[in-house]
Design a protein around this motif. Structure first.
Motif, PDB file in Angstrom:
ATOM      1  N   GLN A 143      39.547  58.949 -49.130  1.00 41.11           N
ATOM      2  CA  GLN A 143      40.084  57.625 -49.440  1.00 41.11           C
ATOM      3  C   GLN A 143      39.307  57.074 -50.633  1.00 41.11           C
ATOM      4  O   GLN A 143      38.170  56.653 -50.506  1.00 41.11           O
ATOM      5  CB  GLN A 143      39.948  56.672 -48.251  1.00 41.11           C
ATOM      6  N   ILE A 144      39.937  57.130 -51.799  1.00 43.22           N
ATOM      7  CA  ILE A 144      39.327  56.600 -53.021  1.00 43.22           C
ATOM      8  C   ILE A 144      40.135  55.375 -53.424  1.00 43.22           C
ATOM      9  O   ILE A 144      41.241  55.486 -53.970  1.00 43.22           O
ATOM     10  CB  ILE A 144      39.318  57.643 -54.150  1.00 43.22           C
ATOM     11  N   ASP A 145      39.609  54.197 -53.113  1.00 47.91           N
ATOM     12  CA  ASP A 145      40.323  52.967 -53.459  1.00 47.91           C
ATOM     13  C   ASP A 145      40.306  52.741 -54.969  1.00 47.91           C
ATOM     14  O   ASP A 145      41.302  52.311 -55.550  1.00 47.91           O
ATOM     15  CB  ASP A 145      39.692  51.772 -52.745  1.00 47.91           C
ATOM     16  N   SER A 146      39.146  53.029 -55.579  1.00 48.09           N
ATOM     17  CA  SER A 146      39.027  52.844 -57.023  1.00 48.09           C
ATOM     18  C   SER A 146      37.837  53.635 -57.553  1.00 48.09           C
ATOM     19  O   SER A 146      36.797  53.729 -56.901  1.00 48.09           O
ATOM     20  CB  SER A 146      38.839  51.363 -57.373  1.00 48.09           C
ATOM     21  N   LYS A 147      38.026  54.216 -58.725  1.00 49.30           N
ATOM     22  CA  LYS A 147      36.951  54.888 -59.444  1.00 49.30           C
ATOM     23  C   LYS A 147      37.077  54.529 -60.908  1.00 49.30           C
ATOM     24  O   LYS A 147      38.159  54.642 -61.505  1.00 49.30           O
ATOM     25  CB  LYS A 147      37.036  56.409 -59.263  1.00 49.30           C
ATOM     26  N   ALA A 148      35.968  54.060 -61.502  1.00 47.30           N
ATOM     27  CA  ALA A 148      35.976  53.667 -62.901  1.00 47.30           C
ATOM     28  C   ALA A 148      34.791  54.293 -63.621  1.00 47.30           C
ATOM     29  O   ALA A 148      33.743  54.562 -63.025  1.00 47.30           O
ATOM     30  CB  ALA A 148      35.936  52.149 -63.037  1.00 47.30           C
ATOM     31  N   PHE A 149      34.966  54.530 -64.924  1.00 48.50           N
ATOM     32  CA  PHE A 149      33.883  54.966 -65.794  1.00 48.50           C
ATOM     33  C   PHE A 149      33.571  53.842 -66.768  1.00 48.50           C
ATOM     34  O   PHE A 149      34.461  53.098 -67.176  1.00 48.50           O
ATOM     35  CB  PHE A 149      34.286  56.219 -66.581  1.00 48.50           C
ATOM     36  N   ARG A 150      32.297  53.761 -67.145  1.00 52.45           N
ATOM     37  CA  ARG A 150      31.886  52.753 -68.123  1.00 52.45           C
ATOM     38  C   ARG A 150      31.579  53.424 -69.451  1.00 52.45           C
ATOM     39  O   ARG A 150      30.914  54.445 -69.512  1.00 52.45           O
ATOM     40  CB  ARG A 150      30.660  51.973 -67.635  1.00 52.45           C
ATOM     41  N   SER A 151      32.068  52.812 -70.525  1.00 58.17           N
ATOM     42  CA  SER A 151      31.813  53.326 -71.866  1.00 58.17           C
ATOM     43  C   SER A 151      30.448  52.839 -72.348  1.00 58.17           C
ATOM     44  O   SER A 151      29.766  52.068 -71.671  1.00 58.17           O
ATOM     45  CB  SER A 151      32.906  52.854 -72.826  1.00 58.17           C
ATOM     46  N   ALA A 152      30.054  53.294 -73.526  1.00 55.60           N
ATOM     47  CA  ALA A 152      28.738  52.929 -74.063  1.00 55.60           C
ATOM     48  C   ALA A 152      28.596  51.423 -74.257  1.00 55.60           C
ATOM     49  O   ALA A 152      27.481  50.884 -74.164  1.00 55.60           O
ATOM     50  CB  ALA A 152      28.508  53.657 -75.386  1.00 55.60           C
ATOM     51  N   ASP A 153      29.710  50.721 -74.510  1.00 57.80           N
ATOM     52  CA  ASP A 153      29.623  49.273 -74.714  1.00 57.80           C
ATOM     53  C   ASP A 153      29.732  48.488 -73.407  1.00 57.80           C
ATOM     54  O   ASP A 153      29.806  47.253 -73.412  1.00 57.80           O
ATOM     55  CB  ASP A 153      30.710  48.802 -75.688  1.00 57.80           C
ATOM     56  N   GLY A 154      29.778  49.217 -72.273  1.00 52.99           N
ATOM     57  CA  GLY A 154      29.794  48.557 -70.972  1.00 52.99           C
ATOM     58  C   GLY A 154      31.172  48.277 -70.419  1.00 52.99           C
ATOM     59  O   GLY A 154      31.293  47.810 -69.285  1.00 52.99           O
ATOM     60  N   ALA A 155      32.232  48.575 -71.178  1.00 49.76           N
ATOM     61  CA  ALA A 155      33.587  48.332 -70.695  1.00 49.76           C
ATOM     62  C   ALA A 155      33.952  49.351 -69.622  1.00 49.76           C
ATOM     63  O   ALA A 155      33.628  50.536 -69.726  1.00 49.76           O
ATOM     64  CB  ALA A 155      34.574  48.411 -71.854  1.00 49.76           C
ATOM     65  N   ALA A 156      34.613  48.884 -68.563  1.00 49.19           N
ATOM     66  CA  ALA A 156      34.998  49.755 -67.452  1.00 49.19           C
ATOM     67  C   ALA A 156      36.445  50.192 -67.604  1.00 49.19           C
ATOM     68  O   ALA A 156      37.325  49.384 -67.917  1.00 49.19           O
ATOM     69  CB  ALA A 156      34.812  49.023 -66.132  1.00 49.19           C
ATOM     70  N   THR A 157      36.690  51.478 -67.398  1.00 50.84           N
ATOM     71  CA  THR A 157      38.039  52.029 -67.407  1.00 50.84           C
ATOM     72  C   THR A 157      38.307  52.657 -66.056  1.00 50.84           C
ATOM     73  O   THR A 157      37.629  53.613 -65.664  1.00 50.84           O
ATOM     74  CB  THR A 157      38.201  53.086 -68.513  1.00 50.84           C
ATOM     75  N   GLU A 158      39.280  52.117 -65.329  1.00 51.79           N
ATOM     76  CA  GLU A 158      39.614  52.652 -64.014  1.00 51.79           C
ATOM     77  C   GLU A 158      40.410  53.945 -64.199  1.00 51.79           C
ATOM     78  O   GLU A 158      41.407  53.976 -64.912  1.00 51.79           O
ATOM     79  CB  GLU A 158      40.425  51.636 -63.209  1.00 51.79           C
TER      80      GLU A 158
END
Length: 262
Positions: free
Chosen positions: A20-35
């Motif tokens: 059960q993965i409700d959400s997974k996000a990665f953060r870029s070098a500038d701190g922005a999150a991409t789900e």
């Protein structure tokens, strides 16, 4: 994030897996999150063979990393049974140690008391039979540099099955192989799975490969990626090289044109 769980509730059959993965996000070098993943929810029953299918880059490998416990930065949970299941993984690259022989590379995956042939206890997995099934008997003392890519992939399969896993995860293990070699390894994989029943989840973008191997297809697509289909392969294994399978694949591609690359 909820930690990966291996406990709780009534006893479960060995090899059962709930994801059960409700959400997974990665953060870029500038701190922005991409789900990248959202609402991924499925259960694998023991001794089943399932393929996770989707276009390249849609998050299939990330899902496997979460299941393996290599990525815990997500919202959701993974429940495995039994409490400490034996898990094994086969990745796109064989990842063999070049300074170890074939047999040494396989034994590295075993518990400490089984790593050396002369110390293998009674009841340990029979590596002679495993090497024989994979056509590796004559390769046991060779080093990875002496092997073709197809043989390296066989060693990777041997290493995974040697631990007699409750759960086996495969990340496009036959990618970049010529079709003849890939077909031979697919057949060997099925032979091993049928002889040493384990719960298998395999990632691929090759729908023909998935339909020939698995009994259930989980379809993933979108940004963030979601499960867009959960399909049982309605064709008996003995008929998966014929017109019935081709008809099924055509219907699947028509129903999911953005996910299935025919």
């Amino acid at each position: 994030m909820k930690p990966i769980s291996t406990a709780g509730g009534p006893a479960q059959p060995p090899g059962r897996l709930r994801v059960q993965i409700d959400s997974k996000a990665f953060r870029s070098a500038d701190g922005a999150a991409t789900e990248v993943l959202r609402d991924i929810d499925f259960t694998l029953e023991p001794e089943t063979f399932t393929c996770l299918i989707g276009p390249s880059g849609c998050g299939k490998t990330t899902t496997l990393r979460i299941i393996l416990g290599l990525d815990r930065d997500f919202t959701g949970q993974v429940e495995r049974a039994p409490q400490r299941p034996r898990m094994a993984a086969v990745f796109q690259e064989p990842r063999l140690l070049p300074w170890r022989t074939v047999e040494q590379n396989v034994r590295l995956a075993l518990p400490a008391q089984e790593k050396k042939p002369q110390e293998t206890p009674a009841g340990a997995p029979n590596l002679d039979a495993l090497f024989g099934a994979l056509g590796l008997q004559e390769m046991r003392e060779r080093f990875p540099a002496e092997l073709s890519l197809g043989l390296e992939r066989r060693v990777a399969l041997a290493r995974a099955f040697a631990v007699m896993p409750d759960i086996l995860l495969l990340d496009e293990p036959f990618v970049s192989l010529d079709e003849h070699t890939a077909d031979r390894l697919r057949a060997l994989l099925i032979e091993l799975w049928q002889a040493r029943r384990t719960t298998v989840l395999m990632v691929t973008h090759n729908v023909r490969e998935a339909a020939r191997l698995a009994d259930r297809l989980l379809l993933m697509n979108g940004r963030p990626a979601r499960l867009v289909g959960d399909v049982t392969v309605p064709v008996a294994r003995s008929q998966r090289g014929g017109e019935t399978l081709r008809h099924f694949l055509a219907e699947l591609a028509a129903a999911h044109p953005e996910t299935i690359l025919a």
